[in-house]
Design a protein around this motif. Structure first.
Motif, PDB file in Angstrom:
ATOM      1  N   VAL A  15       0.875  -1.161   0.000  1.00  0.00           N
ATOM      2  CA  VAL A  15       0.000   0.000   0.000  1.00  0.00           C
ATOM      3  C   VAL A  15       0.919   1.220   0.000  1.00  0.00           C
ATOM      4  O   VAL A  15       1.485   1.579   1.039  1.00  0.00           O
ATOM      5  CB  VAL A  15      -0.924   0.028   1.228  1.00  0.00           C
ATOM      6  CG1 VAL A  15      -1.828   1.265   1.177  1.00  0.00           C
ATOM      7  CG2 VAL A  15      -1.763  -1.239   1.309  1.00  0.00           C
ATOM      8  N   PRO A  16       1.118   1.846  -1.170  1.00  0.00           N
ATOM      9  CA  PRO A  16       2.021   2.999  -1.241  1.00  0.00           C
ATOM     10  C   PRO A  16       1.534   4.154  -0.377  1.00  0.00           C
ATOM     11  O   PRO A  16       0.356   4.258  -0.050  1.00  0.00           O
ATOM     12  CB  PRO A  16       1.999   3.363  -2.733  1.00  0.00           C
ATOM     13  CG  PRO A  16       1.570   2.105  -3.423  1.00  0.00           C
ATOM     14  CD  PRO A  16       0.607   1.452  -2.480  1.00  0.00           C
ATOM     15  N   SER A  17       2.469   5.008  -0.015  1.00  0.00           N
ATOM     16  CA  SER A  17       2.150   6.170   0.800  1.00  0.00           C
ATOM     17  C   SER A  17       1.110   7.051   0.108  1.00  0.00           C
ATOM     18  O   SER A  17       1.121   7.217  -1.120  1.00  0.00           O
ATOM     19  CB  SER A  17       3.431   6.986   1.058  1.00  0.00           C
ATOM     20  OG  SER A  17       3.159   8.134   1.811  1.00  0.00           O
ATOM     21  N   ASN A  18       0.200   7.589   0.904  1.00  0.00           N
ATOM     22  CA  ASN A  18      -0.849   8.500   0.425  1.00  0.00           C
ATOM     23  C   ASN A  18      -1.859   7.829  -0.498  1.00  0.00           C
ATOM     24  O   ASN A  18      -2.527   8.497  -1.288  1.00  0.00           O
ATOM     25  CB  ASN A  18      -0.236   9.726  -0.292  1.00  0.00           C
ATOM     26  CG  ASN A  18       0.654  10.539   0.640  1.00  0.00           C
ATOM     27  OD1 ASN A  18       0.326  10.738   1.794  1.00  0.00           O
ATOM     28  ND2 ASN A  18       1.779  10.996   0.119  1.00  0.00           N
ATOM     29  N   THR A  19      -1.948   6.496  -0.413  1.00  0.00           N
ATOM     30  CA  THR A  19      -2.984   5.779  -1.160  1.00  0.00           C
ATOM     31  C   THR A  19      -3.720   4.846  -0.207  1.00  0.00           C
ATOM     32  O   THR A  19      -3.238   4.551   0.887  1.00  0.00           O
ATOM     33  CB  THR A  19      -2.391   4.947  -2.311  1.00  0.00           C
ATOM     34  OG1 THR A  19      -1.592   3.890  -1.760  1.00  0.00           O
ATOM     35  CG2 THR A  19      -1.531   5.809  -3.224  1.00  0.00           C
ATOM     36  N   LYS A  20      -4.881   4.366  -0.618  1.00  0.00           N
ATOM     37  CA  LYS A  20      -5.665   3.453   0.197  1.00  0.00           C
ATOM     38  C   LYS A  20      -5.832   2.083  -0.457  1.00  0.00           C
ATOM     39  O   LYS A  20      -6.419   1.183   0.136  1.00  0.00           O
ATOM     40  CB  LYS A  20      -7.051   4.061   0.460  1.00  0.00           C
ATOM     41  CG  LYS A  20      -7.031   5.359   1.254  1.00  0.00           C
ATOM     42  CD  LYS A  20      -8.439   5.884   1.491  1.00  0.00           C
ATOM     43  CE  LYS A  20      -8.428   7.179   2.285  1.00  0.00           C
ATOM     44  NZ  LYS A  20      -9.806   7.702   2.504  1.00  0.00           N
ATOM     45  N   LYS A  21      -5.314   1.928  -1.668  1.00  0.00           N
ATOM     46  CA  LYS A  21      -5.511   0.689  -2.413  1.00  0.00           C
ATOM     47  C   LYS A  21      -4.273  -0.185  -2.370  1.00  0.00           C
ATOM     48  O   LYS A  21      -3.161   0.264  -2.654  1.00  0.00           O
ATOM     49  CB  LYS A  21      -5.884   1.005  -3.865  1.00  0.00           C
ATOM     50  CG  LYS A  21      -6.264  -0.222  -4.676  1.00  0.00           C
ATOM     51  CD  LYS A  21      -6.713   0.180  -6.079  1.00  0.00           C
ATOM     52  CE  LYS A  21      -7.118  -1.047  -6.893  1.00  0.00           C
ATOM     53  NZ  LYS A  21      -7.552  -0.680  -8.263  1.00  0.00           N
ATOM     54  N   GLU A  22      -4.470  -1.460  -2.016  1.00  0.00           N
ATOM     55  CA  GLU A  22      -3.371  -2.412  -1.986  1.00  0.00           C
ATOM     56  C   GLU A  22      -3.131  -3.000  -3.371  1.00  0.00           C
ATOM     57  O   GLU A  22      -4.074  -3.289  -4.109  1.00  0.00           O
ATOM     58  CB  GLU A  22      -3.682  -3.542  -1.003  1.00  0.00           C
ATOM     59  CG  GLU A  22      -2.582  -4.600  -0.923  1.00  0.00           C
ATOM     60  CD  GLU A  22      -2.957  -5.776  -0.027  1.00  0.00           C
ATOM     61  OE1 GLU A  22      -2.111  -6.234   0.747  1.00  0.00           O
ATOM     62  OE2 GLU A  22      -4.131  -6.227  -0.117  1.00  0.00           O
ATOM     63  N   VAL A  23      -1.852  -3.164  -3.721  1.00  0.00           N
ATOM     64  CA  VAL A  23      -1.489  -3.870  -4.946  1.00  0.00           C
ATOM     65  C   VAL A  23      -0.784  -5.160  -4.532  1.00  0.00           C
ATOM     66  O   VAL A  23       0.021  -5.168  -3.596  1.00  0.00           O
ATOM     67  CB  VAL A  23      -0.575  -3.025  -5.869  1.00  0.00           C
ATOM     68  CG1 VAL A  23      -1.322  -1.795  -6.355  1.00  0.00           C
ATOM     69  CG2 VAL A  23       0.705  -2.609  -5.158  1.00  0.00           C
ATOM     70  N   VAL A  24      -1.097  -6.265  -5.204  1.00  0.00           N
ATOM     71  CA  VAL A  24      -0.515  -7.570  -4.897  1.00  0.00           C
ATOM     72  C   VAL A  24       0.217  -8.059  -6.142  1.00  0.00           C
ATOM     73  O   VAL A  24      -0.391  -8.176  -7.215  1.00  0.00           O
ATOM     74  CB  VAL A  24      -1.597  -8.578  -4.464  1.00  0.00           C
ATOM     75  CG1 VAL A  24      -0.952  -9.919  -4.103  1.00  0.00           C
ATOM     76  CG2 VAL A  24      -2.389  -8.030  -3.273  1.00  0.00           C
ATOM     77  N   LEU A  25       1.521  -8.349  -5.994  1.00  0.00           N
ATOM     78  CA  LEU A  25       2.371  -8.616  -7.140  1.00  0.00           C
ATOM     79  C   LEU A  25       3.029  -9.996  -7.044  1.00  0.00           C
ATOM     80  O   LEU A  25       3.358 -10.474  -5.956  1.00  0.00           O
ATOM     81  CB  LEU A  25       3.464  -7.547  -7.238  1.00  0.00           C
ATOM     82  CG  LEU A  25       2.988  -6.085  -7.144  1.00  0.00           C
ATOM     83  CD1 LEU A  25       4.173  -5.144  -7.062  1.00  0.00           C
ATOM     84  CD2 LEU A  25       2.087  -5.736  -8.321  1.00  0.00           C
ATOM     85  N   ILE A  37       9.625   5.016   0.126  1.00  0.00           N
ATOM     86  CA  ILE A  37       9.525   5.325   1.553  1.00  0.00           C
ATOM     87  C   ILE A  37       8.062   5.535   1.930  1.00  0.00           C
ATOM     88  O   ILE A  37       7.314   6.205   1.223  1.00  0.00           O
ATOM     89  CB  ILE A  37      10.336   6.596   1.879  1.00  0.00           C
ATOM     90  CG1 ILE A  37      11.830   6.318   1.712  1.00  0.00           C
ATOM     91  CG2 ILE A  37      10.062   7.071   3.310  1.00  0.00           C
ATOM     92  CD1 ILE A  37      12.703   7.523   1.921  1.00  0.00           C
ATOM     93  N   GLY A  38       7.654   4.956   3.046  1.00  0.00           N
ATOM     94  CA  GLY A  38       6.283   5.098   3.522  1.00  0.00           C
ATOM     95  C   GLY A  38       5.353   4.004   3.054  1.00  0.00           C
ATOM     96  O   GLY A  38       4.194   3.949   3.470  1.00  0.00           O
ATOM     97  N   THR A  39       5.842   3.096   2.203  1.00  0.00           N
ATOM     98  CA  THR A  39       5.024   1.992   1.703  1.00  0.00           C
ATOM     99  C   THR A  39       4.840   0.933   2.795  1.00  0.00           C
ATOM    100  O   THR A  39       5.803   0.525   3.438  1.00  0.00           O
ATOM    101  CB  THR A  39       5.681   1.335   0.469  1.00  0.00           C
ATOM    102  OG1 THR A  39       5.768   2.297  -0.581  1.00  0.00           O
ATOM    103  CG2 THR A  39       4.861   0.146  -0.020  1.00  0.00           C
ATOM    104  N   VAL A  40       3.601   0.507   2.990  1.00  0.00           N
ATOM    105  CA  VAL A  40       3.310  -0.604   3.898  1.00  0.00           C
ATOM    106  C   VAL A  40       3.281  -1.878   3.059  1.00  0.00           C
ATOM    107  O   VAL A  40       2.603  -1.934   2.025  1.00  0.00           O
ATOM    108  CB  VAL A  40       1.961  -0.409   4.616  1.00  0.00           C
ATOM    109  CG1 VAL A  40       1.650  -1.604   5.516  1.00  0.00           C
ATOM    110  CG2 VAL A  40       1.977   0.875   5.439  1.00  0.00           C
ATOM    111  N   SER A  41       4.016  -2.899   3.488  1.00  0.00           N
ATOM    112  CA  SER A  41       4.113  -4.103   2.644  1.00  0.00           C
ATOM    113  C   SER A  41       4.173  -5.377   3.470  1.00  0.00           C
ATOM    114  O   SER A  41       4.542  -5.363   4.646  1.00  0.00           O
ATOM    115  CB  SER A  41       5.357  -4.023   1.748  1.00  0.00           C
ATOM    116  OG  SER A  41       6.539  -4.061   2.523  1.00  0.00           O
ATOM    117  N   TRP A  42       3.785  -6.484   2.842  1.00  0.00           N
ATOM    118  CA  TRP A  42       3.998  -7.822   3.375  1.00  0.00           C
ATOM    119  C   TRP A  42       4.566  -8.684   2.259  1.00  0.00           C
ATOM    120  O   TRP A  42       4.305  -8.459   1.086  1.00  0.00           O
ATOM    121  CB  TRP A  42       2.709  -8.433   3.937  1.00  0.00           C
ATOM    122  CG  TRP A  42       1.526  -8.433   2.987  1.00  0.00           C
ATOM    123  CD1 TRP A  42       0.526  -7.505   2.920  1.00  0.00           C
ATOM    124  CD2 TRP A  42       1.240  -9.409   1.968  1.00  0.00           C
ATOM    125  NE1 TRP A  42      -0.369  -7.824   1.929  1.00  0.00           N
ATOM    126  CE2 TRP A  42       0.030  -8.997   1.332  1.00  0.00           C
ATOM    127  CE3 TRP A  42       1.854 -10.581   1.537  1.00  0.00           C
ATOM    128  CZ2 TRP A  42      -0.555  -9.705   0.278  1.00  0.00           C
ATOM    129  CZ3 TRP A  42       1.281 -11.297   0.491  1.00  0.00           C
ATOM    130  CH2 TRP A  42       0.083 -10.856  -0.124  1.00  0.00           C
TER     131      TRP A  42
END
Length: 249
Positions: A15-25, A37-42
């Motif tokens: 989920v990149p910074s300043n966005t609400k949509k998750e991308v799955v790759l 920087i600021g990206t939330v990831s798993w």
């Protein structure tokens, strides 16, 4: 920036910074994935073989310079768990049991083992093509028969990499091959990660004196200061290395 050193069934959710949509790759060996920087990831291994990921980046402005700054939302070291149950309950509209599950059910730190059969989000292949670049499959900039190859990756080939302000060079040398001494014309710092094989690296400073002359093997990291010259000699197994540079071109 992440580089997939081994594995074919990796998955990352971001989920990149300043966005609400998750991308799955979808991830496999040779992939380069910028992580702004600021990206939330798993990161998840969806296969039966090892998934080896090397995270490389500029840590000069980290909370502890030289180390990545991890920002955990939940779990043992999660920030949400540090707030009172009452506050978390009101902010996220949860009851007490739900708050406890959110903040305390995951006891592992950084790397955890999921229960067998745990459902996970499926990769979005259209976005994978846009946000992931396989440098191993790319056409090399230089290729010498029985010598090796050099492949570069910059913002012109992969616009998303511009978000992290870095570029990548892959150097693959055949056994006993040599990459002649070279230096960057830009004022960039180079970090060399040895992914496979081994050999020898020599670095010479601006005063013409040797600053490093050492044997290297898989897993080693070598820092090349700006304007310093570096040469690489592969060993009997050859050498495959990936460098990140603090520039986008």
């Amino acid at each position: 920036m992440a580089h997939i050193n081994a594995g074919t069934d990796g998955v990352v959710g971001m989920v990149p910074s300043n966005t609400k949509k998750e991308v799955v790759l979808k991830l496999k060996q040779g992939d380069i994935i910028p992580v702004p920087i600021g990206t939330v990831s798993w990161w998840f291994n969806d296969g039966d073989s090892d998934l080896v990921i090397a995270f490389l980046g500029d840590t000069s402005k980290a909370h502890v310079p030289g180390q990545f700054t991890y920002f955990f939302l939940t779990g043992v070291q999660g920030l949400i768990g540090g707030f009172s149950t009452e506050l978390t309950s009101k902010v996220y509209h949860m009851n007490k049991d739900e708050v406890n599950k959110l903040t305390k059910s995951q006891t592992g730190v950084l790397i955890i083992q999921l229960e067998k059969g745990q459902p996970m989000p499926k990769p979005q292949m259209d976005l994978t093509k846009e946000l992931v670049y396989n440098i191993d499959a790319a056409h090399p900039k230089i290729e010498i028969q029985n010598g090796g190859l050099v492949t570069t990756l910059a913002e012109t080939e992969f616009p998303f990499i511009g978000h992290v302000g870095l570029s990548v060079i892959r150097v693959k040398l055949e056994p006993n091959a040599i990459k002649a001494p070279s230096h960057l014309v830009h004022s960039a710092i180079q970090l060399i990660y040895i992914a496979r094989g081994g050999g020898k690296i020599e670095i010479v400073g601006l005063n013409g004196k040797s600053v490093l002359d050492t044997q290297v093997k898989a897993g080693h990291l070598i820092v090349v200061p700006q304007f310093f010259a570096v040469a690489i000699i592969a060993g009997e197994e050859g050498m495959d290395s990936y460098s990140i540079l603090t520039k986008t071109e």
